[in-house]
Each structure stands twice: as structure tokens, then as C-alpha cells.
Design a protein around this motif. Structure first.
Motif, PDB file in Angstrom:
ATOM      1  N   GLY A 336       0.816  -4.177 -12.578  1.00 26.77           N
ATOM      2  CA  GLY A 336       0.671  -3.855 -14.004  1.00 26.77           C
ATOM      3  C   GLY A 336      -0.276  -2.693 -14.241  1.00 26.77           C
ATOM      4  N   ARG A 337      -0.804  -2.104 -13.166  1.00 28.18           N
ATOM      5  CA  ARG A 337      -1.766  -1.004 -13.322  1.00 28.18           C
ATOM      6  C   ARG A 337      -1.058   0.355 -13.347  1.00 28.18           C
ATOM      7  NH1 ARG A 337      -4.978  -0.082  -9.135  1.00 28.18           N
ATOM      8  NH2 ARG A 337      -4.071  -1.548  -7.663  1.00 28.18           N
ATOM      9  N   VAL A 338      -1.753   1.325 -13.956  1.00 28.74           N
ATOM     10  CA  VAL A 338      -1.306   2.718 -13.841  1.00 28.74           C
ATOM     11  C   VAL A 338      -1.842   3.211 -12.500  1.00 28.74           C
ATOM     12  CG1 VAL A 338      -1.531   5.034 -14.819  1.00 28.74           C
ATOM     13  CG2 VAL A 338      -1.410   3.033 -16.341  1.00 28.74           C
ATOM     14  N   ILE A 339      -0.979   3.821 -11.676  1.00 32.88           N
ATOM     15  CA  ILE A 339      -1.408   4.224 -10.329  1.00 32.88           C
ATOM     16  C   ILE A 339      -1.570   5.742 -10.255  1.00 32.88           C
ATOM     17  CG2 ILE A 339      -0.852   4.146  -7.848  1.00 32.88           C
ATOM     18  CD1 ILE A 339      -1.391   1.362  -9.075  1.00 32.88           C
ATOM     19  N   ASP A 340      -2.704   6.152  -9.684  1.00 27.79           N
ATOM     20  CA  ASP A 340      -2.976   7.568  -9.409  1.00 27.79           C
ATOM     21  C   ASP A 340      -2.236   7.900  -8.100  1.00 27.79           C
ATOM     22  OD1 ASP A 340      -4.197   9.774  -8.047  1.00 27.79           O
ATOM     23  OD2 ASP A 340      -5.857   9.674  -9.476  1.00 27.79           O
ATOM     24  N   VAL A 341      -1.187   8.700  -8.190  1.00 25.84           N
ATOM     25  CA  VAL A 341      -0.285   8.869  -7.042  1.00 25.84           C
ATOM     26  C   VAL A 341      -0.942   9.627  -5.880  1.00 25.84           C
ATOM     27  CG1 VAL A 341       2.000   9.673  -6.311  1.00 25.84           C
ATOM     28  CG2 VAL A 341       1.703   8.661  -8.587  1.00 25.84           C
ATOM     29  N   PRO A 342      -1.608  10.784  -6.112  1.00 26.62           N
ATOM     30  CA  PRO A 342      -2.235  11.469  -4.955  1.00 26.62           C
ATOM     31  C   PRO A 342      -3.288  10.596  -4.273  1.00 26.62           C
ATOM     32  CG  PRO A 342      -2.135  12.943  -6.850  1.00 26.62           C
ATOM     33  CD  PRO A 342      -1.729  11.596  -7.347  1.00 26.62           C
ATOM     34  N   ALA A 343      -4.075   9.850  -5.057  1.00 28.22           N
ATOM     35  CA  ALA A 343      -5.103   8.985  -4.455  1.00 28.22           C
ATOM     36  C   ALA A 343      -4.442   7.879  -3.634  1.00 28.22           C
ATOM     37  CB  ALA A 343      -5.993   8.386  -5.549  1.00 28.22           C
ATOM     38  N   PHE A 344      -3.340   7.352  -4.146  1.00 25.45           N
ATOM     39  CA  PHE A 344      -2.582   6.305  -3.442  1.00 25.45           C
ATOM     40  C   PHE A 344      -2.083   6.833  -2.089  1.00 25.45           C
ATOM     41  CE2 PHE A 344       1.584   4.291  -2.653  1.00 25.45           C
ATOM     42  CZ  PHE A 344       1.269   2.948  -2.733  1.00 25.45           C
ATOM     43  N   LEU A 345      -1.542   8.060  -2.094  1.00 26.85           N
ATOM     44  CA  LEU A 345      -1.041   8.636  -0.840  1.00 26.85           C
ATOM     45  C   LEU A 345      -2.199   8.895   0.127  1.00 26.85           C
ATOM     46  CD1 LEU A 345       1.243   9.749   0.907  1.00 26.85           C
ATOM     47  CD2 LEU A 345       1.002  11.950  -0.270  1.00 26.85           C
ATOM     48  N   ASP A 346      -3.289   9.475  -0.369  1.00 27.20           N
ATOM     49  CA  ASP A 346      -4.440   9.766   0.506  1.00 27.20           C
ATOM     50  C   ASP A 346      -4.959   8.488   1.164  1.00 27.20           C
ATOM     51  OD1 ASP A 346      -4.320  12.391  -0.118  1.00 27.20           O
ATOM     52  OD2 ASP A 346      -6.024  12.392  -1.507  1.00 27.20           O
ATOM     53  N   GLU A 347      -5.069   7.439   0.348  1.00 30.19           N
ATOM     54  CA  GLU A 347      -5.601   6.168   0.863  1.00 30.19           C
ATOM     55  C   GLU A 347      -4.716   5.643   2.003  1.00 30.19           C
ATOM     56  OE1 GLU A 347      -5.773   3.159  -2.226  1.00 30.19           O
ATOM     57  OE2 GLU A 347      -5.632   1.605  -0.671  1.00 30.19           O
ATOM     58  N   HIS A 348      -3.408   5.694   1.809  1.00 31.18           N
ATOM     59  CA  HIS A 348      -2.511   5.155   2.846  1.00 31.18           C
ATOM     60  C   HIS A 348      -2.408   6.079   4.052  1.00 31.18           C
ATOM     61  CE1 HIS A 348      -1.201   1.454   0.932  1.00 31.18           C
ATOM     62  NE2 HIS A 348      -1.415   2.101  -0.193  1.00 31.18           N
ATOM     63  N   MET A 349      -2.482   7.383   3.819  1.00 34.44           N
ATOM     64  CA  MET A 349      -2.461   8.329   4.941  1.00 34.44           C
ATOM     65  C   MET A 349      -3.725   8.133   5.791  1.00 34.44           C
ATOM     66  SD  MET A 349      -0.061  10.223   5.847  1.00 34.44           S
ATOM     67  CE  MET A 349       1.241  11.086   5.067  1.00 34.44           C
ATOM     68  N   ASP A 350      -4.874   7.934   5.145  1.00 37.18           N
ATOM     69  CA  ASP A 350      -6.139   7.747   5.875  1.00 37.18           C
ATOM     70  C   ASP A 350      -6.078   6.518   6.778  1.00 37.18           C
ATOM     71  OD1 ASP A 350      -7.273   9.951   4.867  1.00 37.18           O
ATOM     72  OD2 ASP A 350      -8.529   8.944   3.364  1.00 37.18           O
ATOM     73  N   ARG A 351      -5.380   5.494   6.301  1.00 40.79           N
ATOM     74  CA  ARG A 351      -5.303   4.248   7.095  1.00 40.79           C
ATOM     75  C   ARG A 351      -4.555   4.431   8.405  1.00 40.79           C
ATOM     76  NH1 ARG A 351      -3.636  -0.298   2.624  1.00 40.79           N
ATOM     77  NH2 ARG A 351      -5.376   0.072   1.235  1.00 40.79           N
ATOM     78  N   VAL A 352      -3.701   5.449   8.511  1.00 42.02           N
ATOM     79  CA  VAL A 352      -2.941   5.611   9.761  1.00 42.02           C
ATOM     80  C   VAL A 352      -3.396   6.840  10.547  1.00 42.02           C
ATOM     81  CG1 VAL A 352      -0.892   4.391   8.955  1.00 42.02           C
ATOM     82  CG2 VAL A 352      -1.028   6.850   8.611  1.00 42.02           C
ATOM     83  N   LYS A 353      -4.614   7.296  10.281  1.00 39.73           N
ATOM     84  CA  LYS A 353      -5.115   8.480  11.006  1.00 39.73           C
ATOM     85  C   LYS A 353      -5.136   8.235  12.491  1.00 39.73           C
ATOM     86  CE  LYS A 353      -7.701  11.684   8.327  1.00 39.73           C
ATOM     87  NZ  LYS A 353      -8.742  11.769   7.356  1.00 39.73           N
TER      88      LYS A 353
END
Ligand SMILES: NC(=O)c1ccc[n+]([C@@H]2O[C@H](COP(=O)([O-])OP(=O)(O)OC[C@H]3O[C@@H](n4cnc5c(N)ncnc54)[C@H](O)[C@@H]3O)[C@@H](O)[C@H]2O)c1
Length: 353
Positions: A336-353
Motif C-alpha cells: 500500500g506504500r508509494v515506492i521510490d523506484v531508483p532507491a528500490f533498484l539500488d537497494e536490491h542491486m546492493d544486496r547482490v554485489k
């Protein structure tokens, strides 16, 4: 045909049939690529593909590893359900094959980011066939919007609504997966939004649900607002369980509200309207013409890229932003939240560094 690149087609049932009849034979006719194997875990669909692609019995496989190991292709085409993309792409990476894959990159943002890292680290080329963005009607609209003749783009409205509420009216696996509308449907429309706006998404607010009369297990109806990074807003309606098909695949509705005109695409008719001079001006515009659209065109661009031409518009680097919007929309629908798309991508990309 000697300079033609060699490929393995993986997945020849379902949409693989479009590839075996419309996409791959054309690559052969153009002298760009030739098949060296076809793979499907369902052996029953292989004989037809063998006939369509001109392959002999020893070029048919039920195991992708065996096919790639034995034929060492230049590239692999991936046309299996999204949950299986990563395992196939891992094999392609292991054997140094470039990849032309069906959308979406994978069935989760984590898998998309892993695939992105693995393909980039291996120095391989990958593109994703976002067919509908590259269809004749959407390309004509996009080119018109970007021509500058109608002033700045303000906002976009999109609709793709369909009556396929009964199991099997759309491909079988879609009735069992979560978020069927977004993963298997709206992913195309997210890419069209990005193309029309000429920008990636900044924020998304999405609401999805599953009406009692649907035979989908996951949500099959949705409404959303997407704010693009350049300030263009998009309102979108997607539905699979409506009583009426207003805008099915290839017949979708897009309206681009520009400063000087309204560009309305509905069921493959493009109209340009304006009331700014007093009386309504309404012009129906013929769709652009070229040799090929959707996947036949994208496959040609992909092979040309492998042969040294400029990258096509649907590279992995581009498409990861479409995946980010897709999975951010799913996150929004679930929370139900509004999602910040670039931050969402950065967060997930960082997890698979
Ligand atoms: N671009 C488009 O317009 C469009 C349209 C339809 C489907 N698609 C995409 O095409 C892909 C396939 O969808 P579909 O509708 O053809 O699905 P499907 O289930 O109808 O067919 C998939 C085929 O892949 C085979 N398969 C599954 N796992 C495999 C594996 N590990 N190795 C080899 N073969 C395997 C199945 O046996 C089946 O024949 C998906 O990514 C889907 O999103 C794209």
C-alpha cells in the motif's frame, strides 16, 4: 549462410511457437543466424519445432545444458516461463553465450539483479524482447510524441483490459503465479510508459486485486499512478477478469496529453486532436511502415548488435529499469506504500554485489 551466428532456441511450446514461425525463420532468411538446437523439457513439442526450424533429431534436446554443451552456440534465445529464466541464463553465462530473452528478466527483483550482475561480469550481451513497445502502433505514437511537433508531454493514460477470467483463456501458468497481471501483462506497459515519457520511473503507487469471479490465484486487476523522473505522470488501468475486452494485446489504449495536442491511440487507430484554435481539429494518422516490428525486428537488432552494430533499445542495461518499475509496483501493491523506484533498484542491486 557461413557468417550466420549459431543459436539454441530454449522453449518451443507456448510463445516459443511465435519464435519458431515468425522470428527465427526470418533471421535465417536475412542470413543473420541459424539454429543449432531446440530445447524443451516437454518432448512432445519438439518434433514440430524440428520441422519449423529445419533441425534433425540429434539437434533436439530436453535438457538445456546438454544442448549448449554439445552445440556451443553464439547465443541462446530464452522462451520459458519467467521462474525458469535464471537457471537458463546461468547456463548461457557458464558457456559464454549471449542471450536474447523473453520478458520479464526474471520473476523477482532479486533474480533480475543477480542476472544483471552475472551477465555484466561475464562481459556478455543480453537483450529482452519487450514486444509490445516495439509494435507498429506504439512506435508510431512514440515517434510522434518525441517529434516535438505537439509541444511538451504532460501526462499519459494507458489501458489494457481483457476478458480472460477462466483458466486457460490466457496461458496456463499465469493462473497459478502471484501478481499475474503485473508480471505477465503490465510489464509490457511499464516499458511503453518509459518509452513514451522518455524517462525512467521515479515513484509508483499501485493497487491490485483479484475479484471473486476470476480463476487466477494471483491478482489480475490493477490501477496505478506512475511518476516519471522527468515529471511526466502516467495513469494506467490493467484487467484480465473484466466482462468486456476493450483493449486486448496489440489493441491497447494510450493517450499522450501534450502541450499542443492530444494523441490518442485506441485499437490501432491513432488520432491527433486539438481544440486550441477554437473548433476541434482531429486528424487520423497512418501508422508508420517498416519491414518488421515486435520480436522479428528485435531479433534482427540483437544479432546486428552481436555483429558490432549499436546496442538496440531493449538491452539488459535499459530493461533493468523496467524490471525495477515492475517489482516496485508489486511492492506497492503488497504494502500500500508509494515506492521510490531508483532507491528500490539500488537497494536490491546492493544486496547482490
Ligand atoms: N513478448 C510477448 O508478447 C510474450 C507473449 C507470451 C509469452 N511471453 C514470454 O515467453 C516466456 C514463455 O511463456 P509461454 O507463454 O511460452 O509459456 P508456456 O508455459 O506456454 O511455454 C513454455 C515452454 O517452455 C518449456 N519449458 C519450461 N521450463 C523449461 C526449461 N527449464 N527448459 C526448457 N524448456 C522449458 C515448457 O515445456 C513449455 O513448452 C515467458 O517469459 C513469457 O513471459 C512473451
Amino acid at each position: 549462410m557461413s557468417s550466420a551466428l549459431r543459436y539454441v532456441q530454449i522453449g518451443v511450446g507456448g510463445f516459443g511457437q511465435h519464435w519458431c514461425t515468425q522470428v527465427l525463420p526470418r533471421l535465417g532468411r536475412l542470413g543473420l543466424a541459424e539454429p543449432v538446437a531446440a530445447v524443451d523439457i516437454n518432448p512432445a513439442v519438439l518434433p514440430k519445432a524440428s520441422e519449423q526450424l529445419g533441425l534433425s533429431a540429434n539437434q533436439l534436446f530436453t535438457d538445456a545444458r546438454a544442448a549448449i554443451e554439445q552445440t556451443r552456440p553464439d547465443f541462446a534465445t530464452v522462451v520459458v516461463p519467467p521462474a525458469h529464466h535464471e537457471q537458463i541464463i546461468d547456463l548461457a553465462v557458464e558457456y559464454g553465450c549471449h542471450i536474447l530473452s523473453e520478458k520479464p528478466i526474471a520473476d523477482s527483483i532479486a533474480a533480475c539483479c543477480r542476472i544483471y550482475r552475472k551477465v555484466k561480469q561475464a562481459g556478455l550481451k543480453m537483450a529482452v524482447t519487450m514486444s509490445h513497445r516495439f509494435d507498429q502502433d506504439k512506435q508510431t505514437l512514440e515517434r510522434r510524441v518525441k517529434s516535438g511537433r505537439y509541444g511538451r508531454l504532460d501526462y499519459v493514460v494507458g489501458r489494457n483490459t481483457w476478458t480472460c477470467r477462466r483458466r486457460g483463456q490466457w496461458g496456463e501458468f499465469r493462473y497459478d503465479i502471484p501478481d499475474a497481471l503485473l508480471i505477465e501483462g503490465t510489464v509490457h506497459h511499464f516499458d511503453i510508459m518509459r518509452a513514451l515519457a522518455g524517462a525512467n520511473a521515479r515513484r509508483v503507487h499501485c493497487r491490485t486485486w483479484n475479484p471473486e469471479w476470476s480463476e487466477f490465484k494471483g491478482d489480475c486487476q490493477g490501477l496505478m499512478l506512475v511518476e516519471m523522473a522527468n515529471g511526466v505522470n502516467v495513469f494506467y488501468e490493467g484487467a484480465k477478469a473484466n466482462a468486456t475486452t476493450l483493449n486486448n494485446w496489440g489493441q491497447d489504449y494510450w493517450r499522450a496529453e501534450c502541450e499542443l495536442a492530444t494523441l490518442e491511440l485506441d485499437n490501432r487507430r491513432l488520432r491527433i486532436l486539438s481544440d486550441l484554435e477554437g473548433e476541434r481539429q482531429c486528424q487520423e494518422v497512418p501508422l508508420d511502415e517498416q519491414d518488421a516490428w515486435i520480436n522479428p525486428w528485435l531479433a534482427e537488432l540483437f544479432v546486428n548488435w552481436l555483429n558490432g552494430a549499436s546496442p538496440p533499445p531493449n538491452t539488459l542495461d535499459d530493461n533493468i529499469h523496467c524490471a525495477a518499475l515492475l517489482f516496485a509496483a508489486i511492492e506497492s501493491a503488497h504494502t500500500g506504500r508509494v515506492i521510490d523506484v531508483p532507491a528500490f533498484l539500488d537497494e536490491h542491486m546492493d544486496r547482490v554485489k
